[in-house]
Design an enzyme around this catalytic site. Structure first.
Site, PDB file in Angstrom:
ATOM      1  CE  LYS A  90      -3.976   0.898   0.508  1.00 46.71           C
ATOM      2  NZ  LYS A  90      -4.916   1.363  -0.549  1.00 46.71           N
ATOM      3  CG  ASP A 113      -6.622  -0.955  -2.658  1.00 48.55           C
ATOM      4  OD1 ASP A 113      -5.456  -1.174  -3.061  1.00 48.55           O
ATOM      5  OD2 ASP A 113      -7.116   0.178  -2.623  1.00 48.55           O
ATOM      6  CG  ASP A 119      -3.282 -13.671   7.956  1.00 44.79           C
ATOM      7  OD1 ASP A 119      -3.698 -14.771   7.583  1.00 44.79           O
ATOM      8  OD2 ASP A 119      -3.471 -13.222   9.109  1.00 44.79           O
ATOM      9  CG  ASP A 141      -7.007 -17.374   4.714  1.00 43.79           C
ATOM     10  OD1 ASP A 141      -5.958 -18.047   4.687  1.00 43.79           O
ATOM     11  OD2 ASP A 141      -7.780 -17.359   5.698  1.00 43.79           O
TER      12      ASP A 141
END
Ligand code: NAD
Length: 354
Positions: free
Chosen positions: A190, A222, A246, A250
């Site tokens: 970011k 994002d 993390d 997933d």
């Protein structure tokens, strides 16, 4: 002779590790590989036996080994213990104690399991084969934190700090992996908002100069979350920070359909590593003999490849899993009807394929 510390753990851990050993024994016999196993305690079983989730003896055994293989830890029985005594504390402790800073999570879509993907079939047309490389021992999960104040002014904070050294080593690991794959690396951050991300981006770009064969692009976290859903086939290797990794790993793993299929490796410097399926101890199905052992079996393939450089043996296991799926063999979590195989039955099919 390779030495492996074996932590079977809790819940379905011992069941899936036993299945994995059958596959490892077969592939080792075929390729003349010698592995010596030393069992060690961690998580709930360690709490029951010696009162702590990560005994010193376990850390010592792991350090004396060439690799660590782990089933899963945790369960309701130990859920009410304070944080530092919960089985999961063993998990964080062992990663830190062994300096395992790179978490590799491949998300591969098997042709035979395409229908299990929650995305539209159009968005996965070209297939999905992503390797997420997540920084595992730094960043906001390990940064300075605190709280204070009172009433409406009560506050809490966490901080994200990365050093050049931490970013450089994870970037190198990701570039090396990209070299072995399709030579495409996406670095996720970011940098438009965070100072720590700007350092991350700068150091990854510096490391890129050592790998001119790898096509590097930078992406905001994002946007990456969105692109993974829109067209996951565009990614080869993704490298990112602890927290973004993390979340994004997933997301990437869910695209492939089932938790029971996904392996992982946690690596440090050199070839040493800890290998485990990404799922937990699944207490709801423990003891029933129906757990999907394939995430664990594929973790063993990762161990052969990364820690022992036994690439052909690793590929044999991966191919055997793929063949078994193509033949229509399914465990309960993958089956669309009651016609499924037990953990042992599907393991025997995988062994036969090898
Ligand atoms: P989980 O991954 O254990 O289970 C989630 C769901 O997926 C359950 O319905 C389970 O039956 C199913 N599932 C998981 N693995 C499966 C497999 N191989 N085959 C078929 N179905 C499978 O997650 P959870 O329920 O949130 O956690 C259970 C325990 O595991 C908790 O104590 C948690 O802290 C622990 N945990 C441990 C690890 C680890 O050891 N690395 C990781 C995650 C969770």
């Amino acid at each position: 002779m390779y030495k492996v510390a074996l932590i079977k753990g809790d819940g379905i851990g011992p069941e899936i590790v036993d299945c994995t050993l059958m596959v490892l024994n077969r592939v080792c016999e075929k390729h003349g590989i010698d592995i010596e196993y030393e069992t060690a305690l961690m998580g709930g079983e360690a709490l029951d036996a010696v009162g702590v989730p990560l005994p010193d003896e376990t850390v010592a055994k792991c350090k004396e080994s060439d690799a660590v293989f782990l089933g899963a830890v945790g369960g309701e029985k130990w859920d009410k213990l304070p944080g530092h005594l919960r089985p999961e504390a063993g998990l964080l402790g062992i990663r830190k104690a062994l300096g395992l800073y790179a978490n590799l999570r491949p998300a591969v879509m098997y042709e035979a399991l395409k229908s299990a993907c929650p995305l539209s079939q159009k968005s996965i047309e070209g297939g999905v084969d992503i390797m997420v490389v997540r920084e595992l021992t730094g960043g906001i999960y390990f940064g300075e934190r605190g709280s204070g104040g009172k009433g409406e002014d009560e506050y809490s904070f966490d901080t994200e700090k990365y050093t050049v050294k931490e970013v450089r080593r994870i970037a190198k690991r990701a570039f090396e992996l990209a070299m072995e794959r399709n030579r495409k690396l996406t670095s996720v951050d970011k940098a438009n908002v965070l100072e720590s991300s700007r350092l991350f981006r700068r150091v990854v770009s510096e490391v890129a100069e050592e790998y001119p064969m790898v096509e590097l692009n930078h992406m905001y976290a994002d946007n990456c979350a969105m692109q993974l859903v829109r067209s996951p086939g565009q990614f080869d290797v993704i490298v990112t920070t602890n927290m973004f990794g993390d979340i994004l790993s997933d997301e990437a793993s869910m695209i492939t359909g089932s938790l029971g299929m996904l392996p992982s490796a946690s690596l440090g410097d050199g070839r040493f590593g800890l290998y485990e399926p990404i799922h937990g101890s699944a207490p709801d199905i423990a003891g029933k003999g129906i757990a999907n052992p394939m995430a664990s079996i594929l973790s063993a393939a990762m161990m052969l490849r990364h820690s022992f450089c036994e690439t052909i043996a690793a590929r044999d296991i991966e191919q055997a899993v793929e063949n078994v799926l193509t033949r229509g063999c399914r465990t309960a979590d993958l089956a669309t009807d009651k016609n499924y195989m037990t953990s042992m039955q599907i393991t025997k099919e995988i062994v036969k394929e090898i």
